[in-house]
Design a protein around this motif. Structure first.
Motif, short mmCIF file in Angstrom:
data_model
loop_
_atom_site.label_atom_id
_atom_site.label_comp_id
_atom_site.label_asym_id
_atom_site.label_seq_id
_atom_site.Cartn_x
_atom_site.Cartn_y
_atom_site.Cartn_z
N GLY A 1 -12.87 21.95 -2.76
CA GLY A 1 -12.10 20.74 -2.93
C GLY A 1 -12.87 19.54 -2.41
N VAL A 2 -12.47 18.37 -2.84
CA VAL A 2 -13.06 17.12 -2.35
C VAL A 2 -12.06 16.44 -1.43
N ALA A 3 -12.52 16.12 -0.24
CA ALA A 3 -11.76 15.27 0.68
C ALA A 3 -12.37 13.89 0.57
N ASP A 4 -11.60 12.95 0.06
CA ASP A 4 -12.15 11.64 -0.27
C ASP A 4 -11.54 10.55 0.58
N ALA A 5 -12.22 9.39 0.55
CA ALA A 5 -11.75 8.20 1.25
C ALA A 5 -11.54 8.46 2.73
N ALA B 1 -16.82 8.76 3.64
CA ALA B 1 -16.86 7.69 2.64
C ALA B 1 -16.87 6.31 3.28
N GLN B 2 -17.08 6.28 4.60
CA GLN B 2 -17.25 5.04 5.36
C GLN B 2 -15.99 4.19 5.45
N ARG B 3 -14.86 4.86 5.64
CA ARG B 3 -13.63 4.11 5.87
C ARG B 3 -13.75 3.31 7.17
N THR C 1 -11.52 1.25 -1.52
CA THR C 1 -10.91 2.53 -1.18
C THR C 1 -9.81 2.90 -2.17
N GLN C 2 -8.97 1.94 -2.50
CA GLN C 2 -7.90 2.21 -3.46
C GLN C 2 -8.46 2.65 -4.81
#
Length: 385
Positions: free
Chosen positions: A62-66, A70-72, A81-82
């Motif tokens: 799976g991908v864990a995003d944002a 991802a440099q939040r 981000t949105q």
């Protein structure tokens, strides 16, 4: 320059991975030539960013995003981000890939947050509102929510009760079980004292209280403290909870081989930044666990451990530089860059060692391309390769 090795014997699965739930926390690729300098809005190369995620899904992860990878709050602004959440969720749906995205409070103005005082009720309400806005964005895109640790909450919360109040309100907004993220200060110093105490033992007790109060809303927890002993203890505490199982998604990018392999009392699932760098090896290892060959699975993961420890070496904040560097060496982005100029966070010596360690464990997927790019990097930096 030495002759580079062939890639490892990595293979994509023919069906879903069953033995562990595993997410790779992916980075974003900036648009080459754009003004991706510190403080500027992120300009993302969407084609390259999404293509990288498709590689992860192809290997069954799976991908864990944002998230922090991802440099939040570290170069990726809320507007970008949105768009990342919506685009990644749509791509996941197109291939049946698992997707979970971070919801935090980083849209709050840092100057406003800097003026807050601990225990300020209006400030706590603003934190709740910011969290809920982001939860709605992630849910609306069709992704699972990861409730990220909040710098703003760490700034304003005065006690464990303040954390409980905020998380009560945020979890009430969730329409599906979420992942709670506890990120240590080695990843973000602004999160000191999270859960209301600098004592890890005391903070863990508060964390468990929040989980007990909301077991129906918590799929699992991601713990990124780089402390294997603490994680095993927490994993056992979660297993002892009444009711539905709450997963422990390891976020320990140092000790992941032993934690994912587990012991007679259980194992950790995974939600790891290092998996974005080693996803072919990680997938092959998890397939070995599926085949009831845990020694082989552990051996594959252990073969990447030196690379993981190097990428995440102090200052750990700059681990994204290593993830992007390996992505560049492997041909998944045209330039060795990160948004916000964060690619400058590691030395040439660090990067060369990273390349050697990646080569040692078969993680240079196109050795000829990697050699060309390494020579270019060395030449640009005035080194005779």
């Amino acid at each position: 320059m030495r002759e580079l090795n062939a890639p490892g014997p990595w293979q994509a699965p023919t069906g879903p991975i069953r033995s562990r739930v595993a997410f790779a926390a992916a980075h974003v690729v900036p648009q080459v030539g754009a003004e991706n300098v510190p403080g500027a809005p992120a300009v993302v190369d969407w084609d390259a960013t999404l293509a990288y995620r498709h590689q992860i899904w192809r290997y069954g992860l799976g991908v864990a995003d944002a998230m922090d990878t991802a440099q939040r709050g570290m170069g990726l602004d809320w507007a970008a981000t949105q768009e990342l959440v919506r685009r990644s969720a749509a791509e996941a749906a197109s291939v049946g890939g698992a997707i979970a995205c971070g919801a935090g409070t980083d849209q709050l103005d840092p100057a406003r947050v800097a003026g807050w005082q601990r225990g300020d009720t209006a400030a706590l309400d603003a934190v709740v509102d910011a969290y809920c806005e982001q939860v709605r964005v992630v849910q609306g895109a069709g992704a699972q929510v990861i409730v990220m640790a909040s710098r703003a909450l760490a700034k304003v919360a005065r006690s464990a009760e303040d954390y409980a109040r905020v998380y009560d309100a945020v979890l009430a907004e969730a329409d599906q079980p979420v992942v709670l993220h506890w990120l240590g200060t080695m990843f973000d110093p602004a999160l000191a004292g999270y859960w209301g105490s600098d004592s890890v033992e005391t903070a863990t007790a508060t964390f468990l209280d929040v989980i007990r109060a909301h077991q129906d809303k918590v799929d699992g927890v991601k713990v990124s403290l780089l402390d294997a002993q603490h994680e095993v203890g927490l994993r056992r505490s979660l297993a002892a909870l009444d009711g539905s199982r709450v997963r422990l998604y390891t976020g320990d990018d140092f000790n992941y081989p032993e934690l994912i392999t587990g012991d007679s009392q259980g194992y950790s699932d995974a939600l790891l930044g290092i998996f974005a760098a080693i996803y072919p090896a990680a997938s092959t290892a998890l397939q070995a666990f599926d085949a009831n060959e845990p020694a082989q699975g552990h051996a594959i993961l252990a073969s990447t451990e030196k690379l993981g420890r190097h990428i995440f070496a102090a200052p750990t904040y700059y681990y994204k530089t290593g993830v992007a560097f390996l992505s560049w060496l492997n041909g998944f982005q045209d330039g060795f860059q990160l948004v916000g100029g964060l690619h400058s966070g590691r030395s040439l010596a660090h990067l060369v060692t990273l390349a050697r360690l990646a080569d040692d464990c078969g993680m240079l997927l196109d050795p000829d391309l990697a050699a060309v790019r390494l020579r270019a990097l060395l030449t640009t930096n005035g080194v005779d390769s």
